[in-house]
Design a protein around this motif. Structure first.
Motif, PDB file in Angstrom:
ATOM      1  N   TYR A  81      -9.111  -0.111  -3.933  1.00 49.43           N
ATOM      2  CA  TYR A  81      -9.391  -1.320  -3.396  1.00 49.43           C
ATOM      3  C   TYR A  81     -10.381  -1.990  -4.371  1.00 49.43           C
ATOM      4  O   TYR A  81     -11.080  -0.883  -5.026  1.00 49.43           O
ATOM      5  CB  TYR A  81      -9.948  -0.914  -2.167  1.00 49.43           C
ATOM      6  N   PRO A  82     -10.218  -3.052  -4.558  1.00 50.61           N
ATOM      7  CA  PRO A  82      -9.594  -3.944  -3.847  1.00 50.61           C
ATOM      8  C   PRO A  82      -8.147  -4.017  -4.264  1.00 50.61           C
ATOM      9  O   PRO A  82      -7.936  -3.459  -5.414  1.00 50.61           O
ATOM     10  CB  PRO A  82     -10.329  -5.514  -4.045  1.00 50.61           C
ATOM     11  N   LEU A  83      -7.121  -4.575  -3.346  1.00 47.81           N
ATOM     12  CA  LEU A  83      -5.856  -4.168  -3.854  1.00 47.81           C
ATOM     13  C   LEU A  83      -5.522  -5.020  -5.017  1.00 47.81           C
ATOM     14  O   LEU A  83      -5.842  -6.385  -5.463  1.00 47.81           O
ATOM     15  CB  LEU A  83      -5.227  -4.951  -2.494  1.00 47.81           C
ATOM     16  N   ALA A  84      -4.552  -4.288  -5.792  1.00 51.67           N
ATOM     17  CA  ALA A  84      -3.975  -4.819  -6.849  1.00 51.67           C
ATOM     18  C   ALA A  84      -2.853  -6.268  -6.702  1.00 51.67           C
ATOM     19  O   ALA A  84      -2.796  -7.073  -7.362  1.00 51.67           O
ATOM     20  CB  ALA A  84      -3.070  -3.775  -7.505  1.00 51.67           C
ATOM     21  N   CYS A  85      -2.553  -6.189  -5.176  1.00 51.79           N
ATOM     22  CA  CYS A  85      -1.728  -7.254  -4.938  1.00 51.79           C
ATOM     23  C   CYS A  85      -2.434  -8.414  -4.244  1.00 51.79           C
ATOM     24  O   CYS A  85      -1.817  -9.212  -3.523  1.00 51.79           O
ATOM     25  CB  CYS A  85      -0.526  -6.480  -3.769  1.00 51.79           C
TER      26      CYS A  85
ATOM     27  N   GLN B 224       0.580  -1.265  -0.196  1.00 51.79           N
ATOM     28  CA  GLN B 224      -0.016  -0.023   0.002  1.00 51.79           C
ATOM     29  C   GLN B 224       0.963   1.381  -0.095  1.00 51.79           C
ATOM     30  O   GLN B 224       0.478   2.326  -0.623  1.00 51.79           O
ATOM     31  CB  GLN B 224      -0.904   0.011   1.226  1.00 51.79           C
ATOM     32  N   GLN B 225       1.985   1.115   0.779  1.00 49.69           N
ATOM     33  CA  GLN B 225       2.737   2.612   0.726  1.00 49.69           C
ATOM     34  C   GLN B 225       3.512   2.469  -0.497  1.00 49.69           C
ATOM     35  O   GLN B 225       3.661   3.517  -1.007  1.00 49.69           O
ATOM     36  CB  GLN B 225       3.976   2.183   1.962  1.00 49.69           C
ATOM     37  N   GLU B 226       3.658   1.431  -1.078  1.00 49.67           N
ATOM     38  CA  GLU B 226       4.429   1.449  -2.464  1.00 49.67           C
ATOM     39  C   GLU B 226       3.507   2.114  -3.574  1.00 49.67           C
ATOM     40  O   GLU B 226       3.781   2.882  -4.347  1.00 49.67           O
ATOM     41  CB  GLU B 226       4.703   0.174  -2.978  1.00 49.67           C
ATOM     42  N   GLU B 227       2.237   1.758  -3.521  1.00 51.39           N
ATOM     43  CA  GLU B 227       1.317   2.368  -4.333  1.00 51.39           C
ATOM     44  C   GLU B 227       1.086   3.593  -4.034  1.00 51.39           C
ATOM     45  O   GLU B 227       1.052   4.766  -5.023  1.00 51.39           O
ATOM     46  CB  GLU B 227       0.084   1.909  -4.182  1.00 51.39           C
ATOM     47  N   LEU B 228       1.003   4.317  -2.736  1.00 51.11           N
ATOM     48  CA  LEU B 228       0.980   5.633  -2.293  1.00 51.11           C
ATOM     49  C   LEU B 228       2.134   6.364  -2.832  1.00 51.11           C
ATOM     50  O   LEU B 228       1.882   7.659  -3.287  1.00 51.11           O
ATOM     51  CB  LEU B 228       0.723   5.676  -0.704  1.00 51.11           C
TER      52      LEU B 228
ATOM     53  N   LEU C 118      11.064   1.031   0.583  1.00 53.24           N
ATOM     54  CA  LEU C 118      10.180   2.183   0.806  1.00 53.24           C
ATOM     55  C   LEU C 118      10.866   3.691   1.304  1.00 53.24           C
ATOM     56  O   LEU C 118      10.770   4.591   0.719  1.00 53.24           O
ATOM     57  CB  LEU C 118       9.309   1.702   2.069  1.00 53.24           C
ATOM     58  N   GLU C 119      12.127   3.439   1.912  1.00 50.07           N
ATOM     59  CA  GLU C 119      12.969   4.488   2.333  1.00 50.07           C
ATOM     60  C   GLU C 119      13.327   5.194   1.141  1.00 50.07           C
ATOM     61  O   GLU C 119      13.593   6.290   0.754  1.00 50.07           O
ATOM     62  CB  GLU C 119      13.971   3.846   3.348  1.00 50.07           C
ATOM     63  N   GLU C 120      13.860   4.271   0.182  1.00 55.80           N
ATOM     64  CA  GLU C 120      14.467   4.881  -1.241  1.00 55.80           C
ATOM     65  C   GLU C 120      13.217   5.401  -1.991  1.00 55.80           C
ATOM     66  O   GLU C 120      13.531   6.347  -2.622  1.00 55.80           O
ATOM     67  CB  GLU C 120      15.373   3.650  -2.016  1.00 55.80           C
ATOM     68  N   MET C 121      12.021   4.751  -1.880  1.00 54.55           N
ATOM     69  CA  MET C 121      11.098   5.627  -2.738  1.00 54.55           C
ATOM     70  C   MET C 121      10.852   6.880  -2.281  1.00 54.55           C
ATOM     71  O   MET C 121      10.335   7.781  -2.841  1.00 54.55           O
ATOM     72  CB  MET C 121       9.798   4.633  -2.746  1.00 54.55           C
TER      73      MET C 121
END
Length: 338
Positions: free
Chosen positions: A273-277, A261-265, A305-308
């Motif tokens: 939703y529903p989630l792609a994953c 979810q954080q990656e998508e955000l 996530l930290e790099e993103m």
């Protein structure tokens, strides 16, 4: 039948709020929202937002508002498929505290209307929030997601957790000649564990492990009993997990879900939703992956996530005063005063 069930849930929420406030939003939550329901296993989760009767005079008062919880499950037992949980969050606390802190459940609620089949009730005034979701996001700080993910696997000594660091230090030191001094190997251990929150080099080249200080001149065979004593209540469960036994796979799936979810955000600035994953999450939930595989998904995912966060165009820090002003405006809309 579905309409009757919807009406029953709306009535239940309304009854729970009697004398406390007015219902603003209600949705089926959890596996229904994510698209990961497993018949015969998944329970029923319902969450919502309400307008408290008492108007908070300040941001501090908003953050102290109390939610409302109801559950059919026995308090000390895991939920079964027959159980139903309902959580209702106060408007201002949701907007002014939970969302800016990156609370995972609060984020789910903010984007829940993207799965309209789960929406049970929505006050017209809430459209102002859902249509301007980015106002309430805080993607600059990943501590909410980190704490949530580690919380799901901490009892298994998952990498990055306090128990995980202590267990890895124990196993590394067991491979070392017990007559060696800690100062001879501490730097290598810190590099291998790579979790500065719980494992770092002390000034005397000893180790600080989960706030326990081990002096550099201490022999390795003296450190080992201390680590074993600290881990004793948990070590059996940690080792069973490494054999893929006695694991709450639902909890582990939640850790990976939060990362996705954080990656998508961070990639799109929104959630759908529903989630792609959901297929990946379902595989984990059904125990079709090993603990080692899921642990690596969490470890690498959190690092990614930290790099993103460093390059995402959607990273903004919250303006708390502006958010509180927006919350007051939403309250007026929901009261029909604006």
């Amino acid at each position: 039948m579905r309409q009757k069930s919807m009406n029953n849930l709306i009535q239940k929420a309304t009854d729970l709020l009697q004398g406390r406030g007015r219902l603003l939003f209600l949705t089926r939550f959890g596996s229904d929202l994510y698209g990961t329901r497993v018949e015969g296993i998944s329970d029923t989760d319902v969450r919502g937002i309400f307008l408290p009767m008492d108007v908070p005079a300040s941001l501090e008062e908003a953050c102290m508002q109390k939610g409302v919880h109801s559950s059919t499950s026995v308090s000390d037992q895991k939920n079964g498929p027959q159980d139903e949980d309902m959580d209702l969050l106060p408007l201002e606390r949701w907007l002014c505290q939970m969302l800016p802190l990156g609370n995972t459940g609060a984020l789910d609620l903010l984007f829940a209307p993207t799965n309209p089949s789960c929406t049970l009730y929505c006050h017209e005034g809430m459209r102002e929030v859902f249509d301007n979701a980015k106002t309430f996001l805080n993607l600059a700080n990943g501590t909410g997601c980190l704490a949530y993910c580690q919380g799901q696997g901490k009892s298994y000594g998952m990498a990055g957790t306090r128990l995980g660091v202590l267990y890895r230090a124990l196993r590394i030191l067991e491979r070392v000649d017990g007559r060696k001094r800690l100062e001879e190997v501490a730097e290598e251990i810190v590099a291998e564990i790579a979790t500065p929150q719980y494992c770092k080099l002390a000034e005397d080249r000893g180790l600080v492990l989960a706030e326990q200080w081990h002096m550099g001149r201490t022999r390795v065979d003296e450190v080992l009993p201390r680590l074993k004593k600290t881990l004793q209540p948990n070590i059996e469960r940690i080792e069973l997990a490494r054999e893929d036994r006695d694991i709450d796979w639902k909890a582990m799936s939640h850790a990976v879900r939060a990362i996705r979810q954080q990656e998508e955000l961070l990639s799109t600035g929104t959630l759908r939703y529903p989630l792609a994953c959901r297929e990946e999450i379902l595989r984990i939930k059904k125990g079709e992956c090993t603990f080692a595989e899921v642990e690596e998904l969490v470890r690498s995912g959190l690092a990614s996530l930290e790099e993103m966060r460093k390059v995402s165009a959607f990273v903004t820090s919250p303006d708390f005063e502006r958010i509180f002003a927006e919350a007051k405006r939403v309250r007026k809309l929901c009261q029909g005063q604006a």
